[in-house]
Write a protein that holds these residues in place. Structure first.
Motif, PDB file in Angstrom:
ATOM      1  N   ALA A 247       0.832  -1.203   0.000  1.00 27.12           N
ATOM      2  CA  ALA A 247       0.000   0.000   0.000  1.00 27.12           C
ATOM      3  C   ALA A 247       0.868   1.256   0.000  1.00 27.12           C
ATOM      4  CB  ALA A 247      -0.943  -0.006   1.198  1.00 27.12           C
TER       5      ALA A 247
ATOM      6  N   THR B  43      -5.786  -2.268  -0.074  1.00 27.09           N
ATOM      7  CA  THR B  43      -4.609  -3.095   0.188  1.00 27.09           C
ATOM      8  C   THR B  43      -4.225  -3.035   1.659  1.00 27.09           C
ATOM      9  OG1 THR B  43      -3.842  -2.701  -2.069  1.00 27.09           O
ATOM     10  CG2 THR B  43      -2.216  -3.538  -0.502  1.00 27.09           C
ATOM     11  N   ARG B  44      -4.236  -1.855   2.212  1.00 28.31           N
ATOM     12  CA  ARG B  44      -3.892  -1.693   3.633  1.00 28.31           C
ATOM     13  C   ARG B  44      -4.902  -2.446   4.507  1.00 28.31           C
ATOM     14  NH1 ARG B  44      -2.568   3.415   3.658  1.00 28.31           N
ATOM     15  NH2 ARG B  44      -0.391   2.939   3.588  1.00 28.31           N
TER      16      ARG B  44
ATOM     17  N   THR C 105      -5.130   1.639  -2.746  1.00 25.82           N
ATOM     18  CA  THR C 105      -4.204   1.792  -1.627  1.00 25.82           C
ATOM     19  C   THR C 105      -4.916   1.502  -0.300  1.00 25.82           C
ATOM     20  OG1 THR C 105      -2.915   3.413  -2.869  1.00 25.82           O
ATOM     21  CG2 THR C 105      -2.614   3.395  -0.486  1.00 25.82           C
TER      22      THR C 105
END
Length: 182
Positions: free
Chosen positions: A77, A135-136, A132
Motif C-alpha cells: 500500500a 490493500t492496507r 491503496t
C-alpha cells in the motif's frame, strides 16, 4: 478542459456530432470511469504478481503468517501511495468505446480527447486511492478470512517469503476480481 466547455463545443458544432451531445458526453464519462477503474485495478494486479515472483528469490526469517500478511500489505500500500499511475498522452481512445467515437468526426474527437485525458487522470487517481486503502485494510482482514496463523513458535511459522508469495497471490486475485467488477 472542463465538461461545460466540451459540451458547449459539441452543441455549437453539431455538424461534427452525430448524436445528442449531452447523451454522448454522459456515455463517454461513464466509459472513461469504467476503463480507468479497470486499468488501475489490473495495474495493481500486475504489481502484486511481480512481487509474488520477486519473493520467490528470497527466504527471510520465520514469522507468523498474520504478521507477514499485515506487513506485506502495508508495504505494498505504501508503494502504491508513492507510485500513482497516469494515463499516457495520445492513448485517450483506450478509455472511450467505439459507440462514442463513431458518433464524432475527427474535429470533435480531438476536442473530446482533451477532456478524456483529464477525466481519465482524475479517475485513475481516485481508483488508485481506493486500491491503496483496500490493500492496507486487506492485510488486516487476511488473517481471519484466509485462516492465517498467529503462532509465533518456530515450528508454527513459515519462512517470510513463502507467506508473502501467498499474500501477493491473494491480492492479485482480489485485484483481478475488482477490475472486472467495474
Amino acid at each position: 478542459m472542463e465538461r461545460s466547455e466540451v459540451l458547449d463545443w459539441l452543441t455549437q458544432h453539431t455538424e461534427y456530432v452525430h448524436d445528442i451531445p449531452e447523451q454522448l458526453l454522459s456515455r463517454c464519462e461513464r466509459e472513461v470511469k469504467q476503463h480507468a477503474q479497470e486499468d488501475a485495478w489490473l495495474h495493481a494486479r500486475d504489481i502484486a504478481q511481480q512481487h509474488s515472483h520477486d519473493w520467490r528469490h528470497f527466504w527471510g526469517a520465520h514469522a507468523s503468517e498474520a504478521y507477514i500478511a499485515r506487513e506485506a500489505c502495508r508495504d505494498l500500500a505504501e508503494e502504491f501511495k508513492h507510485n500513482v499511475p497516469a494515463p499516457l498522452e495520445g492513448h485517450e481512445s483506450d478509455f472511450v468505446d467505439d459507440d462514442v467515437l463513431s458518433a464524432l468526426d475527427p474535429e470533435a474527437r480531438s476536442v473530446l480527447f482533451e477532456y478524456v485525458h483529464d477525466l481519465a487522470l482524475g479517475e485513475e487517481r481516485r481508483a488508485w486511492k481506493q486500491i491503496t486503502r483496500f490493500t492496507r485494510k486487506r492485510g488486516r482482514k487476511l488473517a481471519r478470512e484466509e485462516h492465517l496463523s498467529s503462532n509465533l513458535s518456530f515450528e508454527g511459522t513459515n519462512v517470510y517469503s513463502e507467506t508473502a508469495i501467498r499474500v501477493m497471490e491473494i491480492l492479485a486475485r482480489d485485484f483481478q476480481r475488482r477490475a472486472h467488477a467495474h
